[in-house]
Design an enzyme around this catalytic site. Structure first.
Site, PDB file in Angstrom:
ATOM      1  N   VAL A   2       0.834  -1.210   0.000  1.00 56.95           N
ATOM      2  CA  VAL A   2       0.000   0.000   0.000  1.00 56.95           C
ATOM      3  C   VAL A   2       0.869   1.260   0.000  1.00 56.95           C
ATOM      4  CG1 VAL A   2      -0.156   0.073   2.545  1.00 56.95           C
ATOM      5  CG2 VAL A   2      -2.002   1.070   1.161  1.00 56.95           C
ATOM      6  N   LYS A   3       2.110   1.120   0.484  1.00 55.52           N
ATOM      7  CA  LYS A   3       2.980   2.283   0.615  1.00 55.52           C
ATOM      8  C   LYS A   3       3.460   2.841  -0.719  1.00 55.52           C
ATOM      9  CE  LYS A   3       2.980   2.374   5.090  1.00 55.52           C
ATOM     10  NZ  LYS A   3       2.486   3.514   5.842  1.00 55.52           N
ATOM     11  N   ASP A   4       3.247   2.110  -1.793  1.00 52.49           N
ATOM     12  CA  ASP A   4       3.614   2.646  -3.104  1.00 52.49           C
ATOM     13  C   ASP A   4       2.899   3.971  -3.356  1.00 52.49           C
ATOM     14  OD1 ASP A   4       4.723   0.139  -3.187  1.00 52.49           O
ATOM     15  OD2 ASP A   4       4.112  -0.278  -5.251  1.00 52.49           O
TER      16      ASP A   4
END
Lengths: 74, 335
Positions: free
Chosen positions: B64-66
């Site tokens: 999700v950190k992308d």
């Protein structure tokens, strides 16, 4: 062997982290001199060294800088 | 035909319809290119919420950190430029990996303060991506924040050299914006506006604040649930606010409920999701799915964030399942 680690101008906790990494790269019996300008290092650096089992040979408060000598445990 | 025989002008060119991309960054998600929603069918009790997982580990750098990393890097580039800069960030791994990959594409060096307890896989990936890695004990600076050693170290690295800039994910509004502009609208569109409950873990709180805000603006009756681990937990990416400082970007006004989940329940659910759903999720997904299972929301359409996959935790799961899956070799052994 004696190495010097210059931590002048660095704020807590960077001197502690650098000292910890430096100690890992030395051999038993080696000495590490750490020079700091953060007064917090007077408690942090000796605590770190002792927690890691090393010997604090000296800890000197020169007012504007703090100098430590740590002997690596063998 | 050898490579040397090929003409230099035969480049295919990007074509998203054929899933063909000129550059890995074109794989970043958007409303037109959302991450998948997959229903959890077999691990949750009958009569509860209808739970759909948003599989964020299918993003190009695996989590999700992308989204946050791309938005924060873009924000830095706009505000201060990236030429001659070095980026420093405190991260339990996923933000760091996405930042390191995106910065590598731009030729910008990255320094990461990472809690020393995170799995070796994450540290190895960072080193493979060319990042400088500072494994940091949580209690490195106990006077300041008892469990936030990596955050304290990143701050002191930032102060050590004017070339450093930080994405500071715990305070960066671009982290929230990423989810307000992409994750939230994706979920709204993918559920055709029928979402009733949204669940996400408390970490930097960019996801819950950004998605929560977007969904509440669409329909204030949507219930937003934060998932929090217990103090002393071993769930990377999640934060217990009983022991860690609340991030500046957390907006409590968009959070209706908080469910606290134990490590044991989170890891048990993670294995169930592997063994009954075929979903290769990481431990924080287990925590979020467990929280969904205890909600009193019969039949409600719930969307839960699955932040990453199990691939970056195999050394941990290896210990957990070491005695599972071994063939019986003696007749008298029970199967």
């Amino acid at each position: 062997m004696r190495k010097t680690l210059d931590c002048t101008g660095l704020q807590c906790p960077l001197p502690v982290a650098k000292t910890s990494m430096a100690l890992r790269r030395l051999e038993p019996g080696d000495e590490l001199e750490v020079v700091c300008t953060d007064p917090g290092s007077l408690s942090d650096i000796p605590t770190l060294a002792e927690d890691l089992g090393h010997t604090v040979v000296s800890a000197t408060d020169e007012g504007d800088r703090q100098v430590f000598v740590i002997r690596v445990a063998g | 035909m050898t490579i040397a025989d090929r003409r230099p002008d035969t480049s295919l060119g990007g074509d998203p319809a054929l899933r063909r991309y000129e550059d890995v960054t074109e794989l970043l998600p958007s409303v037109r290119q959302p991450t998948p929603l997959v229903r959890v069918r077999r691990t949750l009790p009958e009569g509860g919420a209808e739970v759909w997982l948003k599989l964020e580990w299918l993003n190009p750098f695996g989590s999700v950190k992308d989204r946050a990393a791309a938005a924060m890097l873009e924000g830095l580039e706009r505000r201060v430029g990236l030429g001659g800069r070095r980026i420093v960030e405190a991260s339990s791994g996923n933000t760091a990996i996405a930042l390191a990959a995106l910065a590598a594409v731009r030729g910008v060096p990255v320094t990461i303060a990472i809690p020393d307890g995170v799995p070796e896989e994450k540290q190895t990936l960072l080193r493979m991506l060319g990042a400088e890695v500072w494994p940091t004990p949580d209690d490195l600076c106990p006077i300041d924040h008892p469990k936030d050693g990596a955050i304290a170290l990143a701050r002191s690295i930032l102060a050590s050299d004017p070339a450093f800039v930080t994405t500071d994910q715990y305070a960066n509004l671009d982290n929230v914006r990423a989810h307000y502009e992409t994750t939230g609208p994706e979920i709204w569109r993918q559920t055709e506006g029928r979402i009733r409950v949204f669940l996400a873990g408390f970490g930097t709180c960019g996801t819950i604040t950004g998605v929560g805000r977007y969904l509440k603006e669409r329909d204030p009756t949507i219930r937003v649930v934060g998932v929090e681990p217990e103090p002393g937990h071993r769930l990377p990416g999640l934060k217990s606010f009983a022991e860690a400082k609340e991030p500046e970007i957390l907006d409590r006004s968009v959070v209706d409920d908080v469910v606290v989940v134990s490590d044991e329940d989170a890891y048990r659910r993670t294995l169930e999701l592997h063994r009954r759903e075929g979903l290769l999720v990481g431990p924080s997904t287990g925590a979020v799915v467990h929280a969904a299972s205890v909600l009193d929301a019969p039949g409600a359409l719930a969307v839960a964030i699955s932040p990453d996959s199990s691939m970056k935790y195999l050394s941990w799961f290896g210990e957990l399942v070491a005695d599972d899956g071994n063939p019986s070799v003696f007749d008298e052994e029970e199967r």
